[in-house]
Motif scaffolding. Structure first.
Motif, PDB file in Angstrom:
ATOM      1  N   GLY A  53     -64.335   5.006 -37.686  1.00  0.00           N
ATOM      2  CA  GLY A  53     -65.642   5.593 -37.395  1.00  0.00           C
ATOM      3  C   GLY A  53     -66.793   4.811 -37.994  1.00  0.00           C
ATOM      4  N   LEU A  54     -66.683   4.482 -39.265  1.00  0.00           N
ATOM      5  CA  LEU A  54     -67.773   3.747 -39.918  1.00  0.00           C
ATOM      6  C   LEU A  54     -67.891   2.324 -39.391  1.00  0.00           C
ATOM      7  N   ALA A  55     -66.751   1.697 -39.076  1.00  0.00           N
ATOM      8  CA  ALA A  55     -66.809   0.346 -38.517  1.00  0.00           C
ATOM      9  C   ALA A  55     -67.458   0.341 -37.138  1.00  0.00           C
ATOM     10  N   CYS A  56     -67.166   1.359 -36.340  1.00  0.00           N
ATOM     11  CA  CYS A  56     -67.761   1.418 -34.997  1.00  0.00           C
ATOM     12  C   CYS A  56     -69.243   1.741 -35.056  1.00  0.00           C
ATOM     13  N   ILE A  57     -69.643   2.595 -35.985  1.00  0.00           N
ATOM     14  CA  ILE A  57     -71.078   2.882 -36.143  1.00  0.00           C
ATOM     15  C   ILE A  57     -71.813   1.620 -36.584  1.00  0.00           C
ATOM     16  N   ALA A  58     -71.248   0.913 -37.553  1.00  0.00           N
ATOM     17  CA  ALA A  58     -71.883  -0.323 -38.033  1.00  0.00           C
ATOM     18  C   ALA A  58     -71.887  -1.397 -36.951  1.00  0.00           C
ATOM     19  N   GLY A  59     -70.787  -1.523 -36.223  1.00  0.00           N
ATOM     20  CA  GLY A  59     -70.716  -2.511 -35.148  1.00  0.00           C
ATOM     21  C   GLY A  59     -71.690  -2.208 -34.022  1.00  0.00           C
ATOM     22  N   GLY A  60     -71.838  -0.932 -33.691  1.00  0.00           N
ATOM     23  CA  GLY A  60     -72.770  -0.556 -32.637  1.00  0.00           C
ATOM     24  C   GLY A  60     -74.212  -0.834 -33.008  1.00  0.00           C
ATOM     25  N   ALA A  84     -76.818 -17.683 -28.691  1.00  0.00           N
ATOM     26  CA  ALA A  84     -77.074 -16.306 -29.113  1.00  0.00           C
ATOM     27  C   ALA A  84     -75.900 -15.371 -28.828  1.00  0.00           C
ATOM     28  N   LEU A  85     -75.209 -15.569 -27.728  1.00  0.00           N
ATOM     29  CA  LEU A  85     -74.148 -14.636 -27.343  1.00  0.00           C
ATOM     30  C   LEU A  85     -72.943 -14.619 -28.285  1.00  0.00           C
ATOM     31  N   PRO A  86     -72.550 -15.724 -28.928  1.00  0.00           N
ATOM     32  CA  PRO A  86     -71.436 -15.619 -29.892  1.00  0.00           C
ATOM     33  C   PRO A  86     -71.739 -14.703 -31.071  1.00  0.00           C
ATOM     34  N   PHE A  87     -73.003 -14.564 -31.432  1.00  0.00           N
ATOM     35  CA  PHE A  87     -73.348 -13.657 -32.528  1.00  0.00           C
ATOM     36  C   PHE A  87     -73.105 -12.204 -32.134  1.00  0.00           C
ATOM     37  N   VAL A  88     -73.323 -11.890 -30.857  1.00  0.00           N
ATOM     38  CA  VAL A  88     -73.022 -10.536 -30.382  1.00  0.00           C
ATOM     39  C   VAL A  88     -71.514 -10.298 -30.452  1.00  0.00           C
ATOM     40  N   GLY A  89     -70.731 -11.294 -30.108  1.00  0.00           N
ATOM     41  CA  GLY A  89     -69.273 -11.170 -30.203  1.00  0.00           C
ATOM     42  C   GLY A  89     -68.793 -10.987 -31.635  1.00  0.00           C
ATOM     43  N   LEU A  90     -69.452 -11.650 -32.567  1.00  0.00           N
ATOM     44  CA  LEU A  90     -69.093 -11.475 -33.976  1.00  0.00           C
ATOM     45  C   LEU A  90     -69.390 -10.062 -34.445  1.00  0.00           C
ATOM     46  N   ALA A  91     -70.479  -9.489 -33.972  1.00  0.00           N
ATOM     47  CA  ALA A  91     -70.815  -8.122 -34.352  1.00  0.00           C
ATOM     48  C   ALA A  91     -69.818  -7.127 -33.757  1.00  0.00           C
ATOM     49  N   GLU A  92     -69.312  -7.403 -32.564  1.00  0.00           N
ATOM     50  CA  GLU A  92     -68.298  -6.523 -31.971  1.00  0.00           C
ATOM     51  C   GLU A  92     -66.971  -6.607 -32.724  1.00  0.00           C
ATOM     52  N   GLY A  93     -66.732  -7.721 -33.384  1.00  0.00           N
ATOM     53  CA  GLY A  93     -65.508  -7.884 -34.150  1.00  0.00           C
ATOM     54  C   GLY A  93     -65.397  -6.929 -35.323  1.00  0.00           C
ATOM     55  N   ILE A  94     -66.517  -6.383 -35.768  1.00  0.00           N
ATOM     56  CA  ILE A  94     -66.497  -5.413 -36.870  1.00  0.00           C
ATOM     57  C   ILE A  94     -65.658  -4.203 -36.476  1.00  0.00           C
ATOM     58  N   CYS A  95     -65.800  -3.754 -35.235  1.00  0.00           N
ATOM     59  CA  CYS A  95     -65.029  -2.598 -34.757  1.00  0.00           C
ATOM     60  C   CYS A  95     -63.533  -2.908 -34.737  1.00  0.00           C
ATOM     61  N   LEU A  96     -63.200  -4.114 -34.346  1.00  0.00           N
ATOM     62  CA  LEU A  96     -61.784  -4.488 -34.311  1.00  0.00           C
ATOM     63  C   LEU A  96     -61.175  -4.535 -35.710  1.00  0.00           C
ATOM     64  N   TRP A  97     -61.937  -5.000 -36.686  1.00  0.00           N
ATOM     65  CA  TRP A  97     -61.440  -5.010 -38.058  1.00  0.00           C
ATOM     66  C   TRP A  97     -61.229  -3.588 -38.570  1.00  0.00           C
ATOM     67  N   GLY A  98     -62.141  -2.682 -38.222  1.00  0.00           N
ATOM     68  CA  GLY A  98     -61.965  -1.283 -38.608  1.00  0.00           C
ATOM     69  C   GLY A  98     -60.711  -0.689 -38.002  1.00  0.00           C
ATOM     70  N   PHE A  99     -60.441  -1.017 -36.727  1.00  0.00           N
ATOM     71  CA  PHE A  99     -59.223  -0.532 -36.076  1.00  0.00           C
ATOM     72  C   PHE A  99     -57.981  -1.112 -36.736  1.00  0.00           C
TER      73      PHE A  99
END
Length: 108
Positions: A53-60, A84-99
């Motif tokens: 939950g916290l990883a997805c909130i932070a990633g979003g 610029a677009l790889p930085f968006v992908g890095l931010a989405e990776g936060i959710c995957l680490w939380g999972f």
């Protein structure tokens, strides 16, 4: 809506989900062992819910801020899209680490 209300609702949803999935065995012969096991399982599910939950909130929130900045930069200069677009992908990776953390908590 207020961000604090949304975050509080997400945390309460995580606790409700953990309560639903925390199972209790109703074996009367070893009641103390069952209580210790079910409490351990409940804490395990709560920790997994908080990790995701916290990883997805932070990633979003990160994707929202980075994505709007990237779109603004690309409107000025279209050649920046590849940078610029790889930085968006890095931010989405936060959710995957939380999972991944939640999966390890539940399995181990």
């Amino acid at each position: 809506m207020n961000k604090k209300i949304i975050a509080l609702a997400a945390i309460l949803l995580c606790f409700a989900t953990a309560g639903i999935f925390a199972e209790r065995s109703e074996d009367a012969s070893s009641e103390t062992a069952v209580e210790q096991t079910s409490n351990s399982d409940a804490f395990k599910y709560i920790a997994a819910c908080l990790a995701v939950g916290l990883a997805c909130i932070a990633g979003g929130s990160a994707v929202g801020k980075i994505g709007s900045a990237a779109m603004g930069a690309m409107s000025e200069n279209a050649e920046l899209s590849g940078k610029a677009l790889p930085f968006v992908g890095l931010a989405e990776g936060i959710c995957l680490w939380g999972f991944l953390v939640a999966l390890l908590i539940i399995i181990l």
